[in-house]
Design a protein around this motif. Sequence first.
Motif, PDB file in Angstrom:
ATOM      1  N   VAL A  94       0.838  -1.209   0.000  1.00 42.78           N
ATOM      2  CA  VAL A  94       0.000   0.000   0.000  1.00 42.78           C
ATOM      3  C   VAL A  94       0.866   1.249   0.000  1.00 42.78           C
ATOM      4  O   VAL A  94       0.647   2.182  -0.784  1.00 42.78           O
ATOM      5  CB  VAL A  94      -0.938   0.008   1.224  1.00 42.78           C
ATOM      6  N   LYS A  97       2.811   1.762  -3.445  1.00 46.31           N
ATOM      7  CA  LYS A  97       1.968   2.204  -4.553  1.00 46.31           C
ATOM      8  C   LYS A  97       1.367   3.583  -4.287  1.00 46.31           C
ATOM      9  O   LYS A  97       1.169   4.371  -5.215  1.00 46.31           O
ATOM     10  CB  LYS A  97       0.865   1.175  -4.806  1.00 46.31           C
ATOM     11  N   CYS A  98       1.074   3.865  -3.021  1.00 43.66           N
ATOM     12  CA  CYS A  98       0.466   5.158  -2.698  1.00 43.66           C
ATOM     13  C   CYS A  98       1.463   6.306  -2.802  1.00 43.66           C
ATOM     14  O   CYS A  98       1.049   7.469  -2.902  1.00 43.66           O
ATOM     15  CB  CYS A  98      -0.126   5.132  -1.290  1.00 43.66           C
ATOM     16  N   ARG A 128      -5.600   6.178   3.053  1.00 43.86           N
ATOM     17  CA  ARG A 128      -5.098   4.811   2.894  1.00 43.86           C
ATOM     18  C   ARG A 128      -3.674   4.675   3.422  1.00 43.86           C
ATOM     19  O   ARG A 128      -3.307   3.645   4.010  1.00 43.86           O
ATOM     20  CB  ARG A 128      -5.154   4.419   1.415  1.00 43.86           C
ATOM     21  N   HIS A 333      -6.216  -8.084   1.241  1.00 39.28           N
ATOM     22  CA  HIS A 333      -5.513  -6.922   0.698  1.00 39.28           C
ATOM     23  C   HIS A 333      -6.017  -6.584  -0.701  1.00 39.28           C
ATOM     24  O   HIS A 333      -6.254  -5.415  -1.026  1.00 39.28           O
ATOM     25  CB  HIS A 333      -4.008  -7.206   0.652  1.00 39.28           C
ATOM     26  N   THR A 337      -7.904  -3.226  -1.892  1.00 37.80           N
ATOM     27  CA  THR A 337      -7.307  -2.421  -2.962  1.00 37.80           C
ATOM     28  C   THR A 337      -8.336  -2.068  -4.028  1.00 37.80           C
ATOM     29  O   THR A 337      -8.457  -0.904  -4.432  1.00 37.80           O
ATOM     30  CB  THR A 337      -6.131  -3.176  -3.599  1.00 37.80           C
ATOM     31  N   GLN A 375      -2.913  -4.602  -9.751  1.00 33.98           N
ATOM     32  CA  GLN A 375      -3.606  -5.472  -8.815  1.00 33.98           C
ATOM     33  C   GLN A 375      -4.266  -6.642  -9.538  1.00 33.98           C
ATOM     34  O   GLN A 375      -4.312  -7.766  -9.031  1.00 33.98           O
ATOM     35  CB  GLN A 375      -4.661  -4.686  -8.036  1.00 33.98           C
TER      36      GLN A 375
END
Length: 604
Positions: A94, A97-98, A128, A333, A337, A375
């Motif tokens: 997370v 990617k964030c 997030r 997860h 997502t 994803q």
Amino acid sequence: MQHTQSQYLLTYEKGDTIARLTDVASAERLESEGRTTVFSDRTGMVKAARMLLSSVTKVLVLADRIVIKQIISSRNKDLKDERKKARMAAARAVLEKCTMMLLTASKTCLRHPDCESARINKDAVFQRMRFALELVIQIVTDTRPSTDPEVLPVSIYSGIRDFKAKVEGLRAELYCLSGESLAVLLERITEQTEDFTDSAYTSHEHREGILQLCHLARQELGQLCTHWAHSKSLKAKEATEEMEISILKTCQSMSELRQELHRAAVGPAVDLLKYHADHTVLKALKVSGGEGNLEGVAEYSCRLTEQKEQLVETCRLLRHVSGTEPLEITCLHAEDTFQVIGPQIISAAQTLALHPSSKIAKENLEVFCEAWESQLSDMSILLREITDVFEGRRGEKRAYLSLPRAGEQSTVAKLGLELRLMTSDLDAESEKWDDQEHEIIRQAQSIGEGLLKTTLDLFHQAEVFSEEGFRLCSSLRSLSTQVGDEEKVMIISETEKLLTLCQQLQVTARTAVQGKSATFLKVESSIQNTKGILAIVVYLLPVCQKLIRKYQSESSSLCSPQSWREKHLPSPVSEEPISTKSTNGFGVKSLEHHMANLTFLESK
């Protein structure tokens, strides 16, 4: 400890000072007594505020140090806990990617401060990331919020495994359980199968099969309880033959139920991923947003929402049949997502539709769409691993590929992210140029979008990028002939550095390698050279702009606009031309997006 307490005390004192200075109710009385307030002593108020901010910062730093110490002390213990490793991997995924999402979402929000959809997009990323950071802290400190359940919801697979273990244990322990306790366990399992039978995405055949097998399991358990009670009435020391047969039939019915549930979850999931492999909805959203078509964005947003609900439901069903706790966590997860990124894509598309000419809004939508595609790719790996567990092909110590993992790939992904950040700086400097048609700025901007799905794509684009660099070197040499001696020396010096890096990049891209490790090293070297090239370009752009402005303003007669803007530049300096075809430049912007999904192919 004493240092921490003193910081808390100092923070309290500064806060108390501000409270006293800003107490409006007592302001008149204090001023009549000759004492200072915020109205009579603004300097004191500012000083107190700064001191409070400093104290709070120090307290936060101390708190961070405590958490870091806990992380270090728990590192070895965490590595041995499979569940913690899976949860940490999910949190790390997370955050990784964030990071890019936060960059583009924040830039979009700054560029369009009055756009509500841009603000919603950015806030969702922050939320997030905060959740992921809280999860990391919980893992390393062995704490959890009161609202967080202590364990994962029991999956059907786990329930069936425990039920079969208790049934088979009756052989050795005839008198330790009751028939009612087994019946309760079976009812819990059959209640959970309602997640499948009530799902709109479960076929009629699978639904009927699940219901029939649940009914069969109840019948077999009833027979087992009858033979069990008979064995106990005889005061037997071991299971009778009839009871042994009932144990085998009961366990067989549960195995068949598990097989049917696996088929009901995995089969439709495979079909769903194949159906959405071409990303038709995402492409349509990008086109509609780029055209400023709000109706089109609304239409395809509804279709993406439907797709999201399908994927979320699929992840929920897959968790039931995943087979291991780490894979259960991975399913959770993936579910989270899709649940979060779906609305983020929609808000990003709405922003682009409202500002169709905005480059950053377009880039922002690309980032979220590629996170969705990534994803989906991870889900394909997850499906293979669930099937491996089901068919008994996975060893206990084999790593899960669907879980994000540290090592070479993380290093390359980090370098890709650094490239994206540098490209962002390049965009910012490019936008400051008065003449967007100047050769130098056009060649700098040629570092544009590119499709990088494999390492072969990366190496090909590295050659293209080096060619663009050679062209830029020629433009810079041309500029150096029209400036003063001191400026000329500086430009030539930076141009030589740029030329060297372009040559190194070209050689690296053309060097054949074999094996995954060698390929990783080649990828890393290519990215490092590209970073060096970008750093020089970002440094030179504002310098060149300043020089052009300077000499244009000093004497228009010495250098006409024609010579600055439209002068034909010499051919690129390269010992061996790469291609005679026209190119769009090296796709640095998409490099970080695709890096996690690169298919590493060995060079032949």
